[in-house]
Design a protein around this motif. Structure first.
Motif, PDB file in Angstrom:
ATOM      1  N   GLN A   1      -7.260  -5.435 -11.969  1.00  0.00           N
ATOM      2  CA  GLN A   1      -6.145  -4.569 -11.965  1.00  0.00           C
ATOM      3  C   GLN A   1      -5.024  -4.753 -11.009  1.00  0.00           C
ATOM      4  O   GLN A   1      -5.020  -3.852  -9.795  1.00  0.00           O
ATOM      5  N   PRO A   2      -4.000  -5.715 -10.976  1.00  0.00           N
ATOM      6  CA  PRO A   2      -3.032  -6.087  -9.759  1.00  0.00           C
ATOM      7  C   PRO A   2      -2.737  -4.908  -9.610  1.00  0.00           C
ATOM      8  O   PRO A   2      -1.527  -4.909  -8.652  1.00  0.00           O
ATOM      9  N   THR A   3      -2.355  -3.660  -9.937  1.00  0.00           N
ATOM     10  CA  THR A   3      -0.889  -2.704  -9.847  1.00  0.00           C
ATOM     11  C   THR A   3      -1.803  -1.523  -9.607  1.00  0.00           C
ATOM     12  O   THR A   3      -1.730  -1.041  -8.567  1.00  0.00           O
ATOM     13  N   LYS A   4      -3.183  -1.411  -9.734  1.00  0.00           N
ATOM     14  CA  LYS A   4      -4.106  -0.398  -8.620  1.00  0.00           C
ATOM     15  C   LYS A   4      -4.589  -1.268  -7.843  1.00  0.00           C
ATOM     16  O   LYS A   4      -4.684  -0.311  -6.391  1.00  0.00           O
ATOM     17  N   MET A   5      -5.054  -2.215  -7.378  1.00  0.00           N
ATOM     18  CA  MET A   5      -5.151  -2.984  -5.759  1.00  0.00           C
ATOM     19  C   MET A   5      -3.975  -3.050  -5.135  1.00  0.00           C
ATOM     20  O   MET A   5      -4.020  -3.281  -4.271  1.00  0.00           O
ATOM     21  N   GLY A   6      -2.819  -2.518  -6.082  1.00  0.00           N
ATOM     22  CA  GLY A   6      -1.952  -2.791  -4.521  1.00  0.00           C
ATOM     23  C   GLY A   6      -0.806  -4.071  -4.475  1.00  0.00           C
ATOM     24  O   GLY A   6      -0.225  -4.639  -3.454  1.00  0.00           O
ATOM     25  N   LEU A   7      -1.594  -5.385  -5.135  1.00  0.00           N
ATOM     26  CA  LEU A   7      -1.276  -6.497  -5.219  1.00  0.00           C
ATOM     27  C   LEU A   7       0.421  -6.858  -6.231  1.00  0.00           C
ATOM     28  O   LEU A   7       1.125  -7.887  -5.166  1.00  0.00           O
ATOM     29  N   VAL A   8       0.697  -6.156  -6.676  1.00  0.00           N
ATOM     30  CA  VAL A   8       2.536  -5.395  -7.106  1.00  0.00           C
ATOM     31  C   VAL A   8       3.596  -5.093  -6.442  1.00  0.00           C
ATOM     32  O   VAL A   8       4.502  -5.717  -6.304  1.00  0.00           O
ATOM     33  N   LYS A   9       2.470  -4.134  -5.394  1.00  0.00           N
ATOM     34  CA  LYS A   9       3.384  -3.478  -4.683  1.00  0.00           C
ATOM     35  C   LYS A   9       4.961  -4.519  -3.009  1.00  0.00           C
ATOM     36  O   LYS A   9       5.679  -4.686  -3.239  1.00  0.00           O
ATOM     37  N   PRO A  10       3.579  -5.489  -3.194  1.00  0.00           N
ATOM     38  CA  PRO A  10       4.126  -6.860  -2.057  1.00  0.00           C
ATOM     39  C   PRO A  10       5.426  -7.637  -2.741  1.00  0.00           C
ATOM     40  O   PRO A  10       6.877  -7.276  -2.332  1.00  0.00           O
ATOM     41  N   LEU A  11       5.592  -7.813  -3.910  1.00  0.00           N
ATOM     42  CA  LEU A  11       5.838  -8.540  -4.891  1.00  0.00           C
ATOM     43  C   LEU A  11       7.050  -7.012  -5.444  1.00  0.00           C
ATOM     44  O   LEU A  11       9.032  -7.472  -5.706  1.00  0.00           O
ATOM     45  N   ALA A  12       7.337  -6.115  -5.493  1.00  0.00           N
ATOM     46  CA  ALA A  12       8.408  -5.118  -5.715  1.00  0.00           C
ATOM     47  C   ALA A  12       9.146  -5.042  -4.940  1.00  0.00           C
ATOM     48  O   ALA A  12      10.443  -4.631  -5.005  1.00  0.00           O
TER      49      ALA A  12
END
Length: 141
Positions: free
Chosen positions: A37-48
């Motif tokens: 669950q990359p979005t919920k784990m915050g893995l996408v936020k740095p990329l965004a």
């Protein structure tokens, strides 16, 4: 010399192996997105943040710069893939106790990831397909 019939057979086999690798890649990324669950784990936020999305403290107006338009297109694609998956997999949730929302969300996450990795994975799948076929032909001889 290689006959036309053999070239056709090899071409069909290469395409079959390539599609099998593609299906395996799709299923594995979908399963990983389901588990991680990359979005919920915050893995996408740095990329965004790298692409210019405003952080949560600053909700200032966004200008139509290249990165923001790109991110908007990605978000639109994400919502499209999510709704498409939820609609297509509705029959699964009726027979198997799976969270349809989670299923659609993980499909969208994995699809966006696969889209970003195509420049690397497509040539890799082609080379791997040719390598597998070469090994199969060597084992036949």
């Amino acid at each position: 010399t290689t006959s036309t019939k053999q070239i056709v057979k090899d071409s069909i086999a290469t395409i079959a192996v390539y599609e099998g690798l593609t299906l395996g890649w799709m299923i594995s990324t979908w399963a990983l997105a389901w588990i991680i669950q990359p979005t919920k784990m915050g893995l996408v936020k740095p990329l965004a943040m790298c692409f210019g999305l405003p952080n949560q403290e600053n909700h200032g107006p966004r200008t139509p710069s290249g990165p923001v338009r790109f991110v908007d297109r990605v978000l639109t694609s994400f919502k499209y893939y999510e709704s498409r998956a939820e609609h297509a997999l509705e029959f699964v949730s009726n027979s198997v106790p799976l969270n349809l929302r989670h299923l659609g969300f993980s499909y969208a996450e994995s699809t966006i990831f696969r889209k970003f990795t195509v420049p690397v994975t497509a040539p890799a799948r082609v080379l791997l397909s040719l390598k597998i076929l070469d090994e199969l032909q060597n084992n036949r001889k």
